[in-house]
Design a protein around this motif. Structure first.
Motif, short mmCIF file in Angstrom:
data_model
loop_
_atom_site.label_atom_id
_atom_site.label_comp_id
_atom_site.label_asym_id
_atom_site.label_seq_id
_atom_site.Cartn_x
_atom_site.Cartn_y
_atom_site.Cartn_z
N CYS A 450 0.84 -1.19 0.00
CA CYS A 450 0.00 0.00 0.00
C CYS A 450 0.88 1.25 0.00
CB CYS A 450 -0.92 -0.01 1.22
SG CYS A 450 -2.13 1.32 1.24
N GLY A 451 1.98 1.20 0.75
CA GLY A 451 2.90 2.34 0.79
C GLY A 451 3.50 2.66 -0.57
N MET A 452 3.76 1.64 -1.39
CA MET A 452 4.29 1.87 -2.74
C MET A 452 3.25 2.56 -3.62
SD MET A 452 6.71 -1.39 -3.68
CE MET A 452 5.42 -2.64 -3.51
N VAL A 453 1.99 2.18 -3.46
CA VAL A 453 0.93 2.86 -4.20
C VAL A 453 0.89 4.34 -3.82
CG1 VAL A 453 -1.58 3.00 -4.57
CG2 VAL A 453 -0.46 0.76 -4.47
N MET A 454 1.04 4.62 -2.53
CA MET A 454 1.02 6.00 -2.06
C MET A 454 2.25 6.76 -2.54
SD MET A 454 -0.37 5.21 1.81
CE MET A 454 -0.90 6.88 2.22
N ALA A 455 3.42 6.11 -2.51
CA ALA A 455 4.64 6.76 -2.99
C ALA A 455 4.57 7.02 -4.49
CB ALA A 455 5.85 5.90 -2.65
N ALA A 456 3.96 6.10 -5.22
CA ALA A 456 3.79 6.31 -6.67
C ALA A 456 2.85 7.48 -6.94
CB ALA A 456 3.26 5.03 -7.33
N VAL A 468 0.49 6.61 -16.51
CA VAL A 468 0.61 5.19 -16.83
C VAL A 468 1.47 4.48 -15.79
CG1 VAL A 468 1.51 3.53 -18.50
CG2 VAL A 468 0.23 5.53 -19.29
N ALA A 469 2.60 5.08 -15.41
CA ALA A 469 3.49 4.46 -14.43
C ALA A 469 2.80 4.33 -13.08
CB ALA A 469 4.78 5.26 -14.30
N ARG A 470 2.09 5.39 -12.66
CA ARG A 470 1.36 5.32 -11.40
C ARG A 470 0.33 4.19 -11.43
NH1 ARG A 470 -2.88 9.84 -9.09
NH2 ARG A 470 -4.06 9.06 -10.88
N THR A 471 -0.37 4.07 -12.54
CA THR A 471 -1.40 3.04 -12.67
C THR A 471 -0.77 1.64 -12.68
OG1 THR A 471 -2.79 4.57 -13.92
CG2 THR A 471 -3.30 2.22 -14.11
N ARG A 472 0.38 1.50 -13.34
CA ARG A 472 1.04 0.19 -13.39
C ARG A 472 1.44 -0.27 -11.98
NH1 ARG A 472 5.99 0.24 -17.29
NH2 ARG A 472 5.97 -2.01 -16.86
N ILE A 473 1.96 0.64 -11.17
CA ILE A 473 2.32 0.29 -9.79
C ILE A 473 1.09 -0.19 -9.04
CG2 ILE A 473 3.05 1.24 -7.57
CD1 ILE A 473 5.43 1.03 -9.22
N LYS A 474 0.01 0.57 -9.12
CA LYS A 474 -1.21 0.23 -8.39
C LYS A 474 -1.78 -1.11 -8.86
CE LYS A 474 -5.70 2.21 -7.06
NZ LYS A 474 -6.65 1.24 -7.63
N GLN A 475 -1.82 -1.31 -10.16
CA GLN A 475 -2.40 -2.54 -10.69
C GLN A 475 -1.55 -3.76 -10.34
OE1 GLN A 475 -2.94 -1.73 -14.90
NE2 GLN A 475 -4.97 -0.82 -14.57
N LEU A 476 -0.22 -3.60 -10.34
CA LEU A 476 0.63 -4.74 -10.00
C LEU A 476 0.53 -5.07 -8.51
CD1 LEU A 476 2.60 -6.88 -10.88
CD2 LEU A 476 4.46 -5.22 -10.67
N VAL A 477 0.45 -4.06 -7.67
CA VAL A 477 0.26 -4.29 -6.24
C VAL A 477 -1.05 -5.06 -6.01
CG1 VAL A 477 -0.29 -3.13 -4.06
CG2 VAL A 477 1.69 -2.39 -5.39
N GLU A 478 -2.11 -4.63 -6.67
CA GLU A 478 -3.40 -5.32 -6.54
C GLU A 478 -3.33 -6.74 -7.09
OE1 GLU A 478 -6.32 -1.39 -6.71
OE2 GLU A 478 -5.91 -2.53 -8.53
N ALA A 479 -2.65 -6.90 -8.24
CA ALA A 479 -2.52 -8.24 -8.84
C ALA A 479 -1.74 -9.18 -7.93
CB ALA A 479 -1.84 -8.14 -10.21
#
Length: 540
Positions: A450-456, A468-479
């Motif tokens: 979750c912290g990586m999503v916030m940092a992104a 796009v990069a922000r979304t990729r981080i969030k989607q990979l964390v969720e995946a």
């Protein structure tokens, strides 16, 4: 193109004792000119006809590994020959990876365009369905580790195509069936030590004799790991003549505190353990941190060995010598830098790891790609399903690459004077979540994810990365099965918790951000922008 067909094909042919042929090279040999020249003089249509004739001939041969051009499947007859006459392996690569691999290659006529990315996107739309149609196996690629890809292919081929006597003898990866061994080294001069990644390490007498020097061994573990692996480790150590005592602590981050540290000292003193006793940390990050801290303090320092049994500890906390315990006002605020004698990461132990613990470990894997290796990040995206399914070869590569990255950073900055701080990407927010909710409410890796999503998100608001990069981080964390929505601790509570961080200086909160994806940047941020990130990530 750029997926590694020629490199992987040549290595695969060597393993299978077959002849390797590259159809593009064959066309160039027959015509006496390069592919770009054929494109320029005759056009793509004429080249495709030559290619189809060559494919028809080459697929009629026996005992060959054939690497085709990326467009070979555009011809219907070629697709038929390939699918019916052989086993077709589709090496699937992401566009970012292909761009990185081909950016300096002048021998790609289709990429001689103003916008190579757009061209690759068009080619993917056109060709991917045809690749899927003709392929018998689909192998996801990312960072081009040839040994990993070849072994994955060998494992998936039919027994007739992959005889039992075929195995890797490469010094980087030794495989036979599902067994393998990979050795790395953390280079710290006199404090250097090996990392061994493999299967069935706990019962390997030769390895344990070599890496655990002391005649007296004290194993520290917890109530979850002990029933699974303690007896095996004790038996192996005793079989090589070691005198073994064990300490079993309660499980959980909430128990990473002073009273349990004292339990370790109590047993060591009661059993009259001397300064030549080797402590062995058998467990996850909590056990590793506490055992290392105990080793640093007992009799002013005794040797210890890390035997991590969780993915998180295997890819991160067991490497680098950070030890310590938590304080109610801050995570890991009491401890020492104290390097182990060795790290023995037995991947077999991951078979019993609960899914949420596996996901927690994936957070640290994702972190390594995000801060320093964008190609590895691509690979994680492509292989996240296999990782969550505990595919042995996917996990082995993820652990190997993560340890390589961390070992190199630790080599350059052992005591976190600068560079090593980038390993805390997502941790400023993550530690605040752990402290704010109470240790043990969220797993450490869940908080870091979750912290990586916030940092992104914070990186995006500062203009360091794009949407796009922000979304990729969030989607990979969720995946990866990790939370992406932050708990509502109250804005002031968030700020107070983040101010208690080892990276901070002069009351300023320091963040590890991305600038861009694949490159870490340490900075302070305006309070208003930080509050925007907090509000967005809590309410999204």
């Amino acid at each position: 193109m750029g997926s590694g067909k020629t490199t992987v094909g040549r290595a695969l042919a060597k393993k299978l004792h077959k002849r390797f042929i590259d159809s593009d090279h064959e066309i160039e040999a027959r015509t006496g000119v390069s592919i770009p020249v054929i494109f320029e003089i005759e056009g793509e249509a004429s080249f495709r006809q030559r290619e189809a004739e060559t494919i028809a001939e080459l697929t009629a041969l026996d005992d060959v590994v054939l690497a085709t051009g990326g467009g070979a499947i555009l011809n219907e007859k070629s697709r038929q020959y390939l699918h019916e006459r052989g086993t077709v392996i589709y090496l699937r690569a992401g566009i970012n990876s292909i761009l990185q691999r081909t950016r300096n290659d002048k021998n790609r006529p289709l990429l001689r365009t103003v916008d190579p990315r757009k061209k690759l996107e068009e080619l993917e739309v056109q060709r991917h369905p045809l690749y899927q149609e003709v392929a018998h196996l689909v192998i996801e690629t990312g960072r081009p580790n040839v040994q990993f890809l070849v072994q994955t292919i060998l494992d998936k081929l039919a027994p007739a195509s992959s005889p039992q006597h075929v195995h890797s003898t490469n010094t980087d990866m030794q495989s036979s069936g599902s067994s393998f061994r990979h050795d790395l080294r953390v280079d710290l001069g006199a404090r250097s030590y090996p990392i061994t990644i493999g299967t069935d390490l706990l019962s390997d007498q030769v390895l344990l004799q070599d890496q655990i020097k002391g005649q007296r061994v004290a194993i520290v573990t917890n109530t979850v790991v002990a029933p699974l692996y303690l007896a095996t480790l004790e038996k192996t150590l005793r079989s090589i003549g070691k005198d073994v005592v064990s300490v079993i602590l309660p499980d959980g981050e909430e128990h990473k505190e002073w009273s349990n540290l004292m339990v370790i000292f109590d047993v060591l003193l009661e059993k009259k353990c001397d300064r030549k006793t080797t402590l062995v940390a058998l467990g996850g990050g909590v056990i590793g941190d506490m055992t290392g801290f105990a080793a640093s303090a007992y009799m002013r320092g005794v040797p210890f060995v890390q035997v991590p049994t969780t993915l998180l500890s295997q890819v991160d906390s067991s490497v680098g010598g950070k030890t310590g315990i938590n304080h109610p006002l801050g995570k890991n605020m009491i401890g020492a830098f104290y390097q182990p004698e060795a790290v023995l990461a037995d991947i077999s132990s991951l078979s019993t790891l609960p899914d949420n613990e596996l996901s927690a470990g994936l957070a640290e894997v994702i972190k390594h790609g995000a801060i320093i290796d964008p190609a590895f990040f691509d690979w994680i995206e492509a292989n996240i399903t296999q990782l969550r399914a505990k595919d042995t070869h996917a996990l082995s590569y993820a652990i190997q690459r993560s340890c390589e990255i961390k070992a190199d950073i630790v080599r350059q900055d052992e005591r976190e004077g600068g560079l090593r701080a980038i390993l805390n990407f997502g941790h400023t927010f993550g530690h605040a979540i752990e402290s704010g909710l109470g240790y043990g409410k969220w797993l450490h890796g869940e908080a870091v994810g979750c912290g990586m999503v916030m940092a992104a998100d914070l990186s995006y608001r500062l203009g360091y990365i794009d949407y796009v990069a922000r979304t990729r981080i969030k989607q990979l964390v969720e995946a990866a099965g990790l939370p992406s929505v932050a708990p509502d601790l109250g804005e002031q509570r968030w700020l107070d918790l983040m101010e208690v961080d080892k990276k901070n200086e002069g009351g300023q909160i320091k963040f590890i951000l991305l600038k861009p994806l694949g490159t870490a940047h340490i900075t302070t941020v305006p309070k208003e922008i930080l509050l925007q990130t907090l509000r967005h990530c809590i309410l999204q």
